[in-house]
Design a protein around this motif. Structure first.
Motif, mmCIF file in Angstrom:
data_model
loop_
_atom_site.group_PDB
_atom_site.id
_atom_site.type_symbol
_atom_site.label_atom_id
_atom_site.label_comp_id
_atom_site.label_asym_id
_atom_site.label_seq_id
_atom_site.Cartn_x
_atom_site.Cartn_y
_atom_site.Cartn_z
ATOM 1 N N GLY A 197 0.833 -1.231 0.100
ATOM 2 C CA GLY A 197 -0.048 0.019 0.046
ATOM 3 C C GLY A 197 0.925 1.257 -0.006
ATOM 4 O O GLY A 197 0.537 2.186 -0.751
ATOM 5 N N LEU A 198 1.961 1.239 0.897
ATOM 6 C CA LEU A 198 2.756 2.474 0.828
ATOM 7 C C LEU A 198 3.432 2.743 -0.475
ATOM 8 O O LEU A 198 3.834 3.668 -0.722
ATOM 9 C CB LEU A 198 4.036 2.256 1.981
ATOM 10 N N VAL A 199 3.891 1.488 -1.132
ATOM 11 C CA VAL A 199 4.504 1.810 -2.426
ATOM 12 C C VAL A 199 3.618 2.264 -3.614
ATOM 13 O O VAL A 199 3.729 3.126 -4.252
ATOM 14 C CB VAL A 199 5.219 0.552 -3.027
ATOM 15 N N LEU A 200 2.307 1.793 -3.572
ATOM 16 C CA LEU A 200 1.260 1.992 -4.656
ATOM 17 C C LEU A 200 0.817 3.288 -4.560
ATOM 18 O O LEU A 200 0.345 3.987 -5.520
ATOM 19 C CB LEU A 200 0.360 1.069 -4.446
ATOM 20 N N ILE A 201 0.995 4.114 -3.084
ATOM 21 C CA ILE A 201 0.350 5.679 -3.369
ATOM 22 C C ILE A 201 1.221 6.334 -4.291
ATOM 23 O O ILE A 201 0.637 7.178 -4.721
ATOM 24 C CB ILE A 201 0.559 5.915 -1.633
ATOM 25 N N GLY A 202 2.656 5.928 -4.292
ATOM 26 C CA GLY A 202 3.119 6.696 -5.053
ATOM 27 C C GLY A 202 3.171 6.653 -6.688
ATOM 28 O O GLY A 202 3.978 7.145 -7.440
ATOM 29 N N GLY A 203 2.390 5.455 -7.064
ATOM 30 C CA GLY A 203 2.278 5.137 -8.568
ATOM 31 C C GLY A 203 3.617 4.637 -9.031
ATOM 32 O O GLY A 203 4.464 4.004 -8.263
ATOM 33 N N ILE A 204 3.511 4.677 -10.435
ATOM 34 C CA ILE A 204 4.957 3.947 -11.292
ATOM 35 C C ILE A 204 6.039 4.351 -10.780
ATOM 36 O O ILE A 204 7.066 3.830 -10.822
ATOM 37 C CB ILE A 204 4.349 4.166 -12.775
ATOM 38 N N ARG A 205 6.136 5.796 -10.571
ATOM 39 C CA ARG A 205 7.500 6.376 -10.055
ATOM 40 C C ARG A 205 8.109 5.837 -8.714
ATOM 41 O O ARG A 205 9.149 5.377 -8.748
ATOM 42 C CB ARG A 205 7.687 8.050 -9.844
ATOM 43 N N ARG A 206 7.100 5.646 -8.028
ATOM 44 C CA ARG A 206 7.626 4.994 -6.363
ATOM 45 C C ARG A 206 7.755 3.375 -6.768
ATOM 46 O O ARG A 206 8.844 3.035 -6.149
ATOM 47 C CB ARG A 206 6.220 5.154 -5.552
ATOM 48 N N ILE A 207 6.993 2.793 -7.560
ATOM 49 C CA ILE A 207 7.244 1.521 -7.956
ATOM 50 C C ILE A 207 8.601 1.296 -8.555
ATOM 51 O O ILE A 207 9.585 0.207 -8.350
ATOM 52 C CB ILE A 207 6.156 0.783 -8.820
ATOM 53 N N GLY A 208 8.977 2.176 -9.575
ATOM 54 C CA GLY A 208 10.193 2.262 -10.365
ATOM 55 C C GLY A 208 11.423 2.190 -9.371
ATOM 56 O O GLY A 208 12.421 1.631 -9.507
ATOM 57 N N HIS A 209 11.288 3.339 -8.507
ATOM 58 C CA HIS A 209 12.368 3.482 -7.509
ATOM 59 C C HIS A 209 12.248 2.165 -6.734
ATOM 60 O O HIS A 209 13.732 1.703 -6.186
ATOM 61 C CB HIS A 209 11.889 4.587 -6.572
ATOM 62 N N VAL A 210 11.574 1.866 -5.989
ATOM 63 C CA VAL A 210 11.803 0.570 -5.322
ATOM 64 C C VAL A 210 12.142 -0.616 -5.960
ATOM 65 O O VAL A 210 13.291 -1.559 -5.513
ATOM 66 C CB VAL A 210 10.398 0.079 -4.588
ATOM 67 N N ALA A 211 11.695 -0.956 -7.268
ATOM 68 C CA ALA A 211 12.055 -2.059 -8.186
ATOM 69 C C ALA A 211 13.749 -1.855 -8.229
ATOM 70 O O ALA A 211 14.368 -2.709 -8.385
ATOM 71 C CB ALA A 211 11.264 -1.888 -9.457
ATOM 72 N N SER A 212 14.256 -0.596 -8.634
ATOM 73 C CA SER A 212 15.462 -0.372 -9.179
ATOM 74 C C SER A 212 16.431 -0.549 -7.945
ATOM 75 O O SER A 212 17.530 -0.661 -8.035
ATOM 76 C CB SER A 212 15.793 0.967 -9.900
ATOM 77 N N ALA A 213 15.936 -0.455 -6.694
ATOM 78 C CA ALA A 213 16.690 -0.760 -5.315
ATOM 79 C C ALA A 213 16.734 -2.264 -5.113
ATOM 80 O O ALA A 213 17.710 -2.876 -4.843
ATOM 81 C CB ALA A 213 16.356 0.062 -4.224
ATOM 82 N N LEU A 214 15.468 -2.735 -5.235
ATOM 83 C CA LEU A 214 15.426 -4.187 -4.548
ATOM 84 C C LEU A 214 15.717 -5.186 -5.743
ATOM 85 O O LEU A 214 16.348 -6.395 -5.337
ATOM 86 C CB LEU A 214 13.948 -4.165 -4.165
ATOM 87 N N VAL A 215 15.316 -5.043 -6.881
ATOM 88 C CA VAL A 215 15.733 -6.306 -7.892
ATOM 89 C C VAL A 215 17.095 -6.486 -8.121
ATOM 90 O O VAL A 215 17.472 -7.875 -8.023
ATOM 91 C CB VAL A 215 14.762 -5.798 -9.287
ATOM 92 N N PRO A 216 17.812 -5.469 -8.250
ATOM 93 C CA PRO A 216 19.481 -5.823 -8.559
ATOM 94 C C PRO A 216 19.856 -6.599 -7.106
ATOM 95 O O PRO A 216 20.746 -7.552 -7.308
ATOM 96 C CB PRO A 216 20.175 -4.793 -8.639
ATOM 97 N N LEU A 217 19.492 -6.010 -6.120
ATOM 98 C CA LEU A 217 20.036 -6.526 -4.704
ATOM 99 C C LEU A 217 19.524 -7.553 -4.598
ATOM 100 O O LEU A 217 20.439 -8.747 -4.100
ATOM 101 C CB LEU A 217 19.499 -5.609 -3.620
ATOM 102 N N MET A 218 18.514 -8.062 -4.785
ATOM 103 C CA MET A 218 17.775 -9.579 -4.464
ATOM 104 C C MET A 218 18.600 -10.573 -5.509
ATOM 105 O O MET A 218 18.658 -11.656 -5.276
ATOM 106 C CB MET A 218 16.379 -9.649 -4.488
ATOM 107 N N ALA A 219 18.610 -10.197 -6.643
ATOM 108 C CA ALA A 219 18.941 -10.942 -7.710
ATOM 109 C C ALA A 219 20.489 -11.284 -7.624
ATOM 110 O O ALA A 219 20.899 -12.501 -7.330
ATOM 111 C CB ALA A 219 18.682 -10.430 -9.320
ATOM 112 N N ILE A 220 21.196 -10.362 -7.340
ATOM 113 C CA ILE A 220 22.690 -10.502 -7.322
ATOM 114 C C ILE A 220 23.132 -11.326 -5.919
ATOM 115 O O ILE A 220 23.717 -12.134 -5.639
ATOM 116 C CB ILE A 220 23.550 -9.183 -7.082
ATOM 117 N N SER A 221 22.325 -11.111 -4.850
ATOM 118 C CA SER A 221 22.399 -11.936 -3.486
ATOM 119 C C SER A 221 22.109 -13.417 -3.774
ATOM 120 O O SER A 221 22.692 -14.107 -3.316
ATOM 121 C CB SER A 221 21.623 -11.421 -2.517
ATOM 122 N N TYR A 222 20.888 -13.525 -4.447
ATOM 123 C CA TYR A 222 20.451 -14.985 -4.698
ATOM 124 C C TYR A 222 21.694 -15.713 -5.847
ATOM 125 O O TYR A 222 21.993 -16.817 -5.578
ATOM 126 C CB TYR A 222 19.116 -14.977 -5.533
#
Length: 450
Positions: A197-222
């Protein structure tokens, strides 16, 4: 209820049967040949464009090209990379991994074409946001007489999202946290609802920011964890690879807890789980790429095709080789439990926690990515006024997913996923001349400039 379940089951068997798998692979192969295998040959150029696209250009669009790719990857890098690969190997044997690779190699051309068309035929809505995807390139590229096909895609996408991108993912998170950390299902549901809910309030820009931080981190760690396991199992790797190639073209007998698999099973489950993992041909990723800050459809297409490569050729391969090299694929375990067992064998005491945390984060980002896809589908059908109610419904559905038995929901979502692919694949075939022409013109301009 049983009759409905059986009816959906019959449609599912038809939707994911040989004709659909042949169609998805066939469209990918046709596009690969038409593009002269450019997506594979110019993979390095794609990574270079991705790196350059980390900061937004002063161009039309909502998010930088890199964030568009990460948003698309957030939706595809999910349970398919951990549970999906394990299921493919459990049902089809080691040879299924080969067919996942093949699906990804032709899927790169499919994903490229989807993004090219998404940017070429996108629109600006009444809020000033750039919107695109199969429903828009069907309507704007094929004309009014094909608009009904775009409407079908949007209906399937809006509903399928609640299954494949929401409740199923929430259920996976709740299960894995309950098993490994003893966290109650209802508590996982509440925490997920708040975070999403906290992420969706910000729309695509917030989703883009969160994804660009989390996705590389989780993929590289795995990936690092997977490579450590493969290093520990190094002596078994040559045998594991031999099994993959040998049983890609021959049946495999029952052994241990493995029930045996015909050649068709390796092909069917390898292709189906490959598509489930990277979504090439489903038409979901181009919805994210349409929001990219770019005026060049070809450049965004080259960034988009990396999604399939990263998802399947890199992440799924690590999972598959960990399972096969550990020997646990003959244990009788399946899904995420099989992956967890394979990691735990090499890394006792921590392997299962690595898989649990990776699965939870992968599933969380999938919920974010698919929320955006569903949102764009309902906007296409009902206009921007439908966005807020859809977001509320999306967040509420997370709790239902985390606390319910989802056997039927999973079946329905899987079926709607396949039905999403049909309008998209038809559009890709009919609009392929546009993709080929834009690609030729782009590289011709590059050649003249260089």
């Amino acid at each position: 209820m049983e009759a409905i379940k059986n009816f959906v089951g019959d449609i599912n068997a038809l939707a994911w049967g040989p004709p659909m798998l042949v169609l998805i692979l066939g469209v990918g192969l046709f596009l690969s040949i038409g593009l002269r295998f450019m997506p594979i040959l110019r993979l390095g150029s794609g990574f270079k464009l991705m790196w350059q696209g980390r900061s937004g250009a002063a161009e039309e669009g909502e998010i930088p090209p890199f964030q568009a790719l990460m948003t698309a990857l957030s939706a595809t890098v999910g349970t398919g990379n951990i549970a999906g690969v394990a299921t493919a190997v459990f049902l089809g044997g080691p040879g299924a991994l080969f067919w996942m690779w093949l699906t990804a190699l032709v899927g790169m051309a499919t994903k490229y074409a989807e993004a090219v068309l998404a940017v070429r035929f996108r629109e600006v809505d009444e809020r000033g946001a750039h919107v695109g995807g199969p429903m828009y390139y069907i309507r704007n590229g094929l004309g009014a007489k094909w608009a009904w096909l775009g409407v079908l895609f949007a209906i399937f996408g809006a509903i399928a999202g609640f299954g494949i991108g929401n409740t199923v993912q929430a259920n996976s998170v709740a299960d894995v946290l309950a098993t490994n950390f003893n966290i109650a299902h209802w508590l996982s549901g509440v925490i997920l609802m708040v975070l999403v809910g906290l992420v969706l309030i910000g729309g695509i820009r917030r989703i883009g920011h969160v994804a660009s931080a989390l996705v590389p981190l989780m993929a590289i760690s795995y990936l690092i964890a997977g490579l450590v396991v493969l290093a520990i199992n190094a002596a078994e790797l040559p045998h594991a690879l031999a099994l993959v190639f040998e049983h890609a073209f021959s049946p495999i007998a029952a052994q241990g807890g493995f029930a045996g698999a015909a050649l068709w099973a390796a092909i069917r489950f390898g292709v189906a789980r490959g598509i489930f993992s990277n979504e090439a041909g489903l038409g979901s990723a181009p919805i994210a790429h349409a929001a990219a800050q770019t005026h060049n459809p070809v450049k965004q297409g080259m960034v988009a095709m990396l999604g399939t490569f990263i998802d399947t050729i890199i992440i799924c391969t690590i999972t598959g080789l960990v399972i096969i090299s550990s020997g646990t694929w003959t244990s009788g375990a399946e899904g995420a439990s099989l992956t967890s067992m394979a990691f735990s064998q090499a890394l006792p005491g921590i392997g299962n926690y690595i898989v649990a945390i990776a699965l939870a984060i992968f599933a969380f980002t999938t919920i974010l990515g698919w929320s955006f896809y569903g949102e764009r589908c309902v906007e296409f059908l009902f206009g921007v006024k439908a966005i807020v109610p859809y977001r509320v419904l999306w967040v509420v559905a997370i709790y239902f997913g985390a606390t319910s038995d989802l056997g039927f929901i999973w079946l329905l979502a899987d079926t709607l996923n396949a039905l999403m692919a049909l309008p998209n694949l038809i559009a890709l075939l009919l609009l392929s001349p546009v993709v080929f022409q834009l690609t030729r013109e782009h590289f011709e301009r590059q050649r003249q400039a260089g």
